[in-house]
Structures are given as structure tokens and as C-alpha cells.
Scaffold this active site. Structure first.
Site, mmCIF file in Angstrom:
data_model
loop_
_atom_site.group_PDB
_atom_site.id
_atom_site.type_symbol
_atom_site.label_atom_id
_atom_site.label_comp_id
_atom_site.label_asym_id
_atom_site.label_seq_id
_atom_site.Cartn_x
_atom_site.Cartn_y
_atom_site.Cartn_z
ATOM 1 N N GLY A 101 0.741 -1.247 -0.505
ATOM 2 C CA GLY A 101 -0.446 0.381 -0.482
ATOM 3 C C GLY A 101 0.503 1.262 -0.184
ATOM 4 O O GLY A 101 2.546 1.199 -0.132
ATOM 5 N N TYR A 104 5.009 6.924 -3.212
ATOM 6 C CA TYR A 104 6.643 6.676 -3.808
ATOM 7 C C TYR A 104 6.765 6.795 -2.260
ATOM 8 O O TYR A 104 7.021 7.464 -1.313
ATOM 9 C CB TYR A 104 6.732 7.733 -4.529
ATOM 10 C CG TYR A 104 6.371 7.339 -6.129
ATOM 11 C CD1 TYR A 104 6.998 6.458 -6.039
ATOM 12 C CD2 TYR A 104 5.439 7.913 -6.888
ATOM 13 C CE1 TYR A 104 7.097 5.679 -7.904
ATOM 14 C CE2 TYR A 104 5.002 7.666 -8.037
ATOM 15 C CZ TYR A 104 6.187 7.392 -8.693
ATOM 16 O OH TYR A 104 5.536 6.270 -10.044
ATOM 17 N N HIS A 107 14.439 4.347 -0.871
ATOM 18 C CA HIS A 107 15.425 3.117 0.210
ATOM 19 C C HIS A 107 16.780 3.166 -0.399
ATOM 20 O O HIS A 107 17.317 3.347 -1.280
ATOM 21 C CB HIS A 107 15.503 1.703 -0.607
ATOM 22 C CG HIS A 107 13.037 1.251 0.566
ATOM 23 N ND1 HIS A 107 12.904 2.353 1.970
ATOM 24 C CD2 HIS A 107 12.362 0.811 -0.739
ATOM 25 C CE1 HIS A 107 12.134 1.241 2.142
ATOM 26 N NE2 HIS A 107 11.393 0.803 0.728
ATOM 27 N N GLY A 185 6.269 -3.481 5.183
ATOM 28 C CA GLY A 185 6.837 -3.494 6.680
ATOM 29 C C GLY A 185 7.367 -1.830 7.421
ATOM 30 O O GLY A 185 6.758 -1.196 7.137
ATOM 31 N N CYS A 203 5.814 9.700 -0.204
ATOM 32 C CA CYS A 203 3.884 9.051 0.387
ATOM 33 C C CYS A 203 3.481 10.381 -0.099
ATOM 34 O O CYS A 203 2.037 10.362 0.465
ATOM 35 C CB CYS A 203 4.347 8.649 2.040
ATOM 36 S SG CYS A 203 5.113 7.785 2.472
#
Length: 239
Positions: A101, A104, A107, A185, A203
Site C-alpha cells: 500500500g 512513492y 530506500h 514493513g 508518500c
């Protein structure tokens, strides 16, 4: 909660976002959890392949639940709600569709990613409670560095005050649940290159920035962060 959950009922699959091989790893057990800690950067496709296999093994064979702490090379992931206009620089880093869910996320090195594979049927079959526990896990871990991270209604992740009335995000949460087994996670910013977030709208939130432990003036090692995460786990999840 309903507006933040996409469900495929036939597959028993949920994608949650809160408004929102060759790799060396050290696996060991604590209580019912297998912890894996990778000392080298792990490619995104390798990580997702491992999660898919472990989720199937937990669901079908009763395999041990697993938490995998790792770092990725620089990349962007697109959640199921990602908007094309929020990818500001498509050529900067590889972009992966994640299936989780959310929108963008970045990482990269200096960010501790925690991939969490749990059987929620063993834990009360409560998706909302699971996401709350993930948040609490990070909050308790950050308390060990005297950082007060907080939830904010309508904003994905965990937030810290950075002065002048400003709040920046220090951790992201994006999960998926398939037939009551979780994967994907959390991502905690320890000491990433914060300029790498400039290629996306993290996000989908344009009015707030991102921060890290090191940007806040703290300098823990990744090993110290791992220790804090492991110590805080039972406080949030019980076992």
C-alpha cells in the site's frame, strides 16, 4: 481505516498504507521470531523474492515468522496508490512497483528497512492492531535514542519536531497482508543521503520534509539501531 485499505477478498490480500542468494545475513531465533540481519546491501528483487517465499511457507507449512533488517541500494518503490506526478525524477534511481500500500518511497544506504513476515491468525487477526504495533515498535526503538516520534492523523509514517514548528518524517510504514500473513514493513532513516528523497514526493506528502537520526544530531551505528529495534520488539508485539 477503511479508506486506507485496499482488499482483494478472493485472494485474502490487503495492502495497507496509512495517510497513508549471495547476500550475507545472520539469522537467529528469539522466541517465535527468526531475525535476519544483512551486513551487505540487498537488491530489491532479491528481497521481494525472499518475502514471497517466506510468506508462502508461513501460510502453507507453518514456517517461523521472520523479521529481516537490511539496507537497499538507492531506489524508489511505488505503492499501489502512487501517482505519476509524484515521481519527480524518473531517471535518478531504479523504480520498482512494490505491491504494498501507499505511494512513492525511497530506500538506500543509511536507511534501516525492516521487512516483517508475521502470521496474523496467530496474533488475533487484527490488521489495524498490526499496523499500530509497527508504529509502536519504531516509537519505542527511537525512545532509546531520546527521540520522540509521533503518529499524525492523515500523514503516513512517524514524525519528529525539528524546530520552528516544523515536523519531518523519520520513518515510513507500508505493508501488505496476504491470507493473514504480512510482508513489506518499515523504513527508518538512520543516516541516508536526504537529498535522494528529492526525486519523489515521499508518500505523496508535499508540505513536510524528511529527517534522520544523524540529521537530528545523533550518530548511532546501524548495529546500535538494530539492537534498539530488537529490544523494542517485545514491547510492541509481545513476542
Amino acid at each position: 481505516m477503511a479508506k486506507d485499505t485496499l482488499a482483494n477478498k478472493e485472494r485474502g490480500e490487503y495492502q495497507i498504507a496509512f495517510l497513508e542468494s549471495s547476500t550475507q545475513s545472520r539469522p537467529f531465533m528469539t522466541s517465535t521470531i527468526e531475525w535476519r540481519i544483512s551486513d551487505q546491501s540487498v537488491g530489491y528483487l532479491e528481497a521481494t523474492a525472499f518475502m514471497e517465499a517466506r510468506v508462502a511457507a508461513i501460510r502453507n507449512d507453518g514456517a517461523a515468522e521472520c523479521v529481516w533488517l537490511l539496507e537497499h541500494p538507492p531506489l524508489y518503490t511505488a505503492g499501489t496508490s502512487a501517482r505519476p506526478e509524484d515521481l519527480l525524477d524518473s531517471g535518478r534511481f531504479p523504480v520498482h512497483a512494490s505491491g504494498r500500500g501507499g505511494q512513492y518511497t525511497y530506500h538506500g544506504p543509511g536507511q534501516r528497512v525492516g521487512y516483517v513476515m508475521l502470521d496474523l491468525k496467530r496474533r488475533g487477526a487484527d490488521v489495524r492492531g498490526y499496523v499500530h504495533a509497527l508504529e509502536e515498535w519504531l516509537i519505542r526503538a527511537l525512545e532509546r535514542f531520546a527521540v520522540k516520534a509521533e503518529r499524525r492523523e492523515g500523514r503516513v509514517g512517524l514524525w519528529v519536531a525539528t524546530g520552528g514548528g516544523r515536523e519531518d518524517k523519520i520513518a515510513a510504514i507500508g505493508v501488505r497482508v496476504r491470507q493473514w500473513v504480512t510482508f513489506h514493513g518499515v523504513a527508518l532513516n538512520v543516516d541516508p543521503d536526504l537529498s535522494h528523497f528529492q526525486g519523489i514526493v515521499p508518500c505523496g506528502i508535499r508540505d513536510h520534509g524528511v529527517t534522520s537520526l544523524w540529521a537530528l544530531g545523533l550518530t548511532p551505528t546501524m548495529e546500535e539501531v538494530d539492537s534498539a529495534l530488537m529490544a523494542a520488539w517485545t514491547e510492541a508485539f509481545g513476542a
